[in-house]
Design a protein around this motif. Structure first.
Motif, mmCIF file in Angstrom:
data_model
loop_
_atom_site.group_PDB
_atom_site.id
_atom_site.type_symbol
_atom_site.label_atom_id
_atom_site.label_comp_id
_atom_site.label_asym_id
_atom_site.label_seq_id
_atom_site.Cartn_x
_atom_site.Cartn_y
_atom_site.Cartn_z
ATOM 1 N N GLY A 90 0.811 -1.219 0.000
ATOM 2 C CA GLY A 90 0.000 0.000 0.000
ATOM 3 C C GLY A 90 0.840 1.262 0.000
ATOM 4 N N LYS A 91 2.173 1.106 -0.024
ATOM 5 C CA LYS A 91 3.030 2.294 0.033
ATOM 6 C C LYS A 91 2.867 3.145 -1.235
ATOM 7 C CE LYS A 91 7.493 3.752 1.505
ATOM 8 N NZ LYS A 91 8.881 3.546 1.200
ATOM 9 N N GLY A 92 2.816 4.462 -1.060
ATOM 10 C CA GLY A 92 2.697 5.389 -2.194
ATOM 11 C C GLY A 92 1.437 5.124 -3.007
ATOM 12 N N LEU A 93 0.317 4.876 -2.316
ATOM 13 C CA LEU A 93 -0.971 4.558 -2.966
ATOM 14 C C LEU A 93 -0.862 3.309 -3.851
ATOM 15 C CD1 LEU A 93 -2.323 8.076 -4.081
ATOM 16 C CD2 LEU A 93 -2.971 6.770 -2.059
ATOM 17 N N GLY A 94 0.139 2.473 -3.530
ATOM 18 C CA GLY A 94 0.418 1.284 -4.341
ATOM 19 C C GLY A 94 -0.792 0.407 -4.608
ATOM 20 N N ASN A 95 -1.631 0.182 -3.564
ATOM 21 C CA ASN A 95 -2.787 -0.699 -3.752
ATOM 22 C C ASN A 95 -3.722 -0.173 -4.823
ATOM 23 O OD1 ASN A 95 -2.058 -2.588 -1.961
ATOM 24 N ND2 ASN A 95 -3.146 -1.665 -0.235
ATOM 25 N N GLN A 96 -3.932 1.134 -4.742
ATOM 26 C CA GLN A 96 -4.845 1.772 -5.698
ATOM 27 C C GLN A 96 -4.305 1.626 -7.133
ATOM 28 O OE1 GLN A 96 -5.498 5.907 -4.629
ATOM 29 N NE2 GLN A 96 -6.099 6.285 -6.740
ATOM 30 N N PHE A 97 -2.998 1.828 -7.287
ATOM 31 C CA PHE A 97 -2.416 1.764 -8.634
ATOM 32 C C PHE A 97 -2.376 0.321 -9.134
ATOM 33 C CE2 PHE A 97 0.135 5.685 -7.196
ATOM 34 C CZ PHE A 97 -1.013 6.453 -7.308
ATOM 35 N N LEU A 98 -2.098 -0.611 -8.209
ATOM 36 C CA LEU A 98 -2.071 -2.007 -8.617
ATOM 37 C C LEU A 98 -3.475 -2.473 -9.031
ATOM 38 C CD1 LEU A 98 0.455 -3.231 -5.938
ATOM 39 C CD2 LEU A 98 0.793 -3.459 -8.387
ATOM 40 N N SER A 99 -4.502 -1.960 -8.348
ATOM 41 C CA SER A 99 -5.871 -2.322 -8.755
ATOM 42 C C SER A 99 -6.143 -1.823 -10.167
ATOM 43 C CB SER A 99 -6.918 -1.692 -7.846
ATOM 44 O OG SER A 99 -6.671 -2.039 -6.553
ATOM 45 N N ALA A 100 -5.622 -0.649 -10.498
ATOM 46 C CA ALA A 100 -5.810 -0.131 -11.866
ATOM 47 C C ALA A 100 -5.114 -1.058 -12.872
ATOM 48 C CB ALA A 100 -5.270 1.289 -11.973
ATOM 49 N N ILE A 101 -3.973 -1.620 -12.475
ATOM 50 C CA ILE A 101 -3.275 -2.570 -13.362
ATOM 51 C C ILE A 101 -4.145 -3.820 -13.562
ATOM 52 C CG2 ILE A 101 -1.253 -4.105 -13.546
ATOM 53 C CD1 ILE A 101 0.360 -1.974 -12.052
ATOM 54 N N GLY A 102 -4.902 -4.169 -12.498
ATOM 55 C CA GLY A 102 -5.774 -5.345 -12.567
ATOM 56 C C GLY A 102 -6.763 -5.310 -13.718
ATOM 57 N N GLN A 103 -7.204 -4.110 -14.112
ATOM 58 C CA GLN A 103 -8.190 -3.969 -15.212
ATOM 59 C C GLN A 103 -7.596 -4.258 -16.583
ATOM 60 O OE1 GLN A 103 -9.701 0.003 -15.738
ATOM 61 N NE2 GLN A 103 -9.329 0.466 -13.590
ATOM 62 N N ALA A 104 -6.248 -4.210 -16.666
ATOM 63 C CA ALA A 104 -5.608 -4.249 -17.988
ATOM 64 C C ALA A 104 -5.557 -5.657 -18.572
ATOM 65 C CB ALA A 104 -4.192 -3.696 -17.880
ATOM 66 N N ASP A 105 -5.614 -5.720 -19.912
ATOM 67 C CA ASP A 105 -5.432 -6.995 -20.611
ATOM 68 C C ASP A 105 -3.954 -7.249 -20.864
ATOM 69 O OD1 ASP A 105 -8.282 -7.656 -21.179
ATOM 70 O OD2 ASP A 105 -8.195 -5.709 -22.166
ATOM 71 N N GLY A 158 -9.664 -18.907 -9.485
ATOM 72 C CA GLY A 158 -10.137 -18.022 -10.558
ATOM 73 C C GLY A 158 -11.143 -17.014 -10.017
ATOM 74 N N LEU A 159 -12.000 -17.495 -9.113
ATOM 75 C CA LEU A 159 -13.015 -16.618 -8.512
ATOM 76 C C LEU A 159 -12.357 -15.546 -7.638
ATOM 77 C CD1 LEU A 159 -16.160 -16.411 -8.278
ATOM 78 C CD2 LEU A 159 -15.936 -17.675 -6.136
ATOM 79 N N ALA A 160 -11.389 -15.983 -6.832
ATOM 80 C CA ALA A 160 -10.716 -15.029 -5.937
ATOM 81 C C ALA A 160 -9.956 -13.962 -6.736
ATOM 82 C CB ALA A 160 -9.759 -15.780 -5.019
ATOM 83 N N LEU A 161 -9.498 -14.344 -7.936
ATOM 84 C CA LEU A 161 -8.669 -13.421 -8.729
ATOM 85 C C LEU A 161 -9.410 -12.860 -9.935
ATOM 86 C CD1 LEU A 161 -5.464 -15.629 -8.551
ATOM 87 C CD2 LEU A 161 -5.713 -13.392 -7.489
ATOM 88 N N THR A 162 -10.731 -13.004 -9.944
ATOM 89 C CA THR A 162 -11.495 -12.567 -11.113
ATOM 90 C C THR A 162 -11.381 -11.059 -11.336
ATOM 91 O OG1 THR A 162 -13.643 -12.715 -12.170
ATOM 92 C CG2 THR A 162 -13.698 -12.402 -9.836
ATOM 93 N N GLY A 163 -11.203 -10.306 -10.247
ATOM 94 C CA GLY A 163 -11.083 -8.842 -10.348
ATOM 95 C C GLY A 163 -9.831 -8.404 -11.098
ATOM 96 N N ILE A 164 -8.853 -9.303 -11.235
ATOM 97 C CA ILE A 164 -7.665 -8.937 -12.012
ATOM 98 C C ILE A 164 -7.609 -9.786 -13.301
ATOM 99 C CG2 ILE A 164 -6.389 -8.047 -10.034
ATOM 100 C CD1 ILE A 164 -4.732 -10.618 -10.008
ATOM 101 N N LYS A 165 -8.821 -10.101 -13.776
ATOM 102 C CA LYS A 165 -9.002 -10.762 -15.065
ATOM 103 C C LYS A 165 -8.332 -12.133 -15.157
ATOM 104 C CE LYS A 165 -10.247 -6.888 -17.957
ATOM 105 N NZ LYS A 165 -10.089 -6.170 -19.185
#
Ligand SMILES: Nc1nc2c(ncn2[C@@H]2O[C@H](COP(=O)(O)OP(=O)(O)OP(=O)(O)O)[C@@H](O)[C@H]2O)c(=O)[nH]1
Ligand SMILES: [Mg+2]
Length: 410
Positions: free
Chosen positions: A89-104, A170-177
């Motif tokens: 979570g350092k440097g808003l890391g969690n938020q940015f990593l979640s944004a990476i989760g949306q990417a293909d 797969g279910l637990a990680l569905t949010g990161i495609k």
């Protein structure tokens, strides 16, 4: 819409690349952590248009055709620089990593000139370590995935009582495609297929996460700032370290300058081409002349291209294995029902079939789907046919004559 995220350490040129690809004006500076929130925009990937082979003059609607090259929009997200311990979570890391989760797919930018020091400040070219930079960012992402698995351990165990571990993970990680098929591939490669999930400790979870990462987020490494000294040597090291993947050399700053000059009518430049033409020599300022000479000498003559368009294309077509498929309403004229020739093209994964194409065009078209016709041959496509790159397809529905009014873009 296909989504690509631009990731990397601070000051490596992520936003410059994003601006070049989108022609937006997100803030760029030589201070660390300039970008504070993800920037979103539209970039294009391109390949030879079928208009060429069919000898047609097309009227693109959802894409653009320039000199026989079809440019298809994709979503691109510029993620702020990740710091060490971003996964905690350092440097808003969690938020940015979640944004990476949306990417293909990911565009991992690294400063090949090695001119960013450990604190993210610009320093002497050659002083940084680009290979280590790539490893650091990969480690943050692996820890982030491992953390999601650990965090959901109880849920995963409960889920395995009624379904498989592939489905539960797969279910637990569905949010990161992540799909159960992705999980299966990762379990196989990590040799964890026969190791009960209850017995996974930190090491096994991290091994699973690091194997899963390149499966769910195919990544192209961009060796940026190739116009600076020391970049060539580091490019070799990066290519060697990343021999299992792809490394593309580029200069985001050069591409940005060329695309802006093209937009203001000073030069004619089609992204990805090897040359540009100066249109209004007399209107160029001294600074612009100097910039053009710099780009010619430091980038185009040495590498032939600035690298960005090729990078986007490589990620989309080679790593993500997307196909360009053209749906038409009138297969005889390769047109929609208003006479627009080859109006649309869709990017579909290599296992997609005609129903997947119908879903991309409109949900109603998929619901009423009856059969599909290959416009080039006029023949009906077999039921189990997987679409190929550059197919032109007519979808026949049960309620003929009705055409969907709304296009789905996202
Ligand atoms: N020489 C050279 N400089 C570049 C190139 N691309 C970017 N830069 C410079 O590198 C610095 C950082 O660029 P940014 O695009 O702001 O980098 P960033 O990765 O988005 O940085 P943060 O948002 O702070 O994480 C700026 O001074 C850019 O002008 C390039 O291809 N060549
Ligand atoms: Mg930035």
């Amino acid at each position: 819409m296909l989504t690509l995220a631009v990731i990397g350490k601070t000051n490596v040129g992520k936003t410059t690349l994003f601006n070049a690809a989108t022609l937006l004006n997100a803030e760029v500076s030589n201070y660390p952590f300039t970008t504070k929130q993800p920037n979103e925009g539209r970039a294009y990937v391109c390949d030879v248009c079928v208009c060429h082979e069919l000898g047609l003059d097309d009227n693109p609607l959802n894409s653009v055709c320039i000199d026989g090259w079809r440019y298809v929009p994709v979503k691109i997200i510029d993620i702020p620089g990740l710091v060490k311990d971003a996964w905690r979570g350092k440097g808003l890391g969690n938020q940015f990593l979640s944004a990476i989760g949306q990417a293909d797919g990911l565009i991992h930018v690294v400063d090949a000139s090695g001119s960013v020091n450990e604190d993210g400040e610009i320093s002497q070219p050659g002083s940084g370590n680009p290979v280590q930079d790539v490893m650091d960012i990969e480690f943050e992402m692996e820890k982030w995935i491992a953390e999601i698995v650990k965090h959901n351990k109880t849920l995963i165990l409960r889920e395995t009582e009624k379904s498989t571990i592939q489905e539960a993970l797969g279910l637990a990680l569905t949010g990161i495609k992540t799909s159960p098929e992705h999980v299966q591939r990762a379990l196989e490669s990590a040799k964890l297929e026969n190791v009960p999930f209850e017995s996974w400790r930190n090491n096994r979870t991290l091994r699973f996460a690091s194997t899963l990462l390149p499966i769910i987020k195919p990544t192209l490494i961009i060796a940026n700032k190739m116009d600076l000294p020391a970049a060539e040597e580091n490019l070799e090291k990066l290519t060697e370290y990343y021999s299992h993947g792809l490394v593309a050399a580029c200069s985001a700053e050069a591409e940005l300058a060329l695309r802006r000059a093209e937009k203001s009518g000073l030069i004619r430049y089609t992204p990805g081409q090897e040359t540009f033409k100066i249109l209004e020599e007399e209107k160029l300022t001294t600074d612009q002349r100097r910039a053009i000479a710099y780009i010619e000498q430091r980038v185009l003559y040495r590498y032939m291209r600035t690298g960005i368009q090729q990078a986007l294309n490589t990620l989309c077509f080679k790593l993500l294995k997307m196909n360009m498929v053209y749906p038409v309403g009138d297969e005889k004229h390769y047109a929609d029902n208003h006479g627009n020739v080859l109006p649309d093209v869709h990017l579909l994964p290599s296992n997609a079939n005609a129903i997947d194409l119908a879903k991309e065009v409109h949900t109603r078209l998929a619901e009423d789907y009856m059969l599909a016709i290959d416009a080039k041959t006029g023949l009906r496509l077999p039921k189990d046919y997987t679409l190929r790159h550059r197919d032109v397809v007519k979808i026949m529905t049960q309620k003929r004559g009705k055409t969907p009014k709304k296009r789905i873009q996202d």
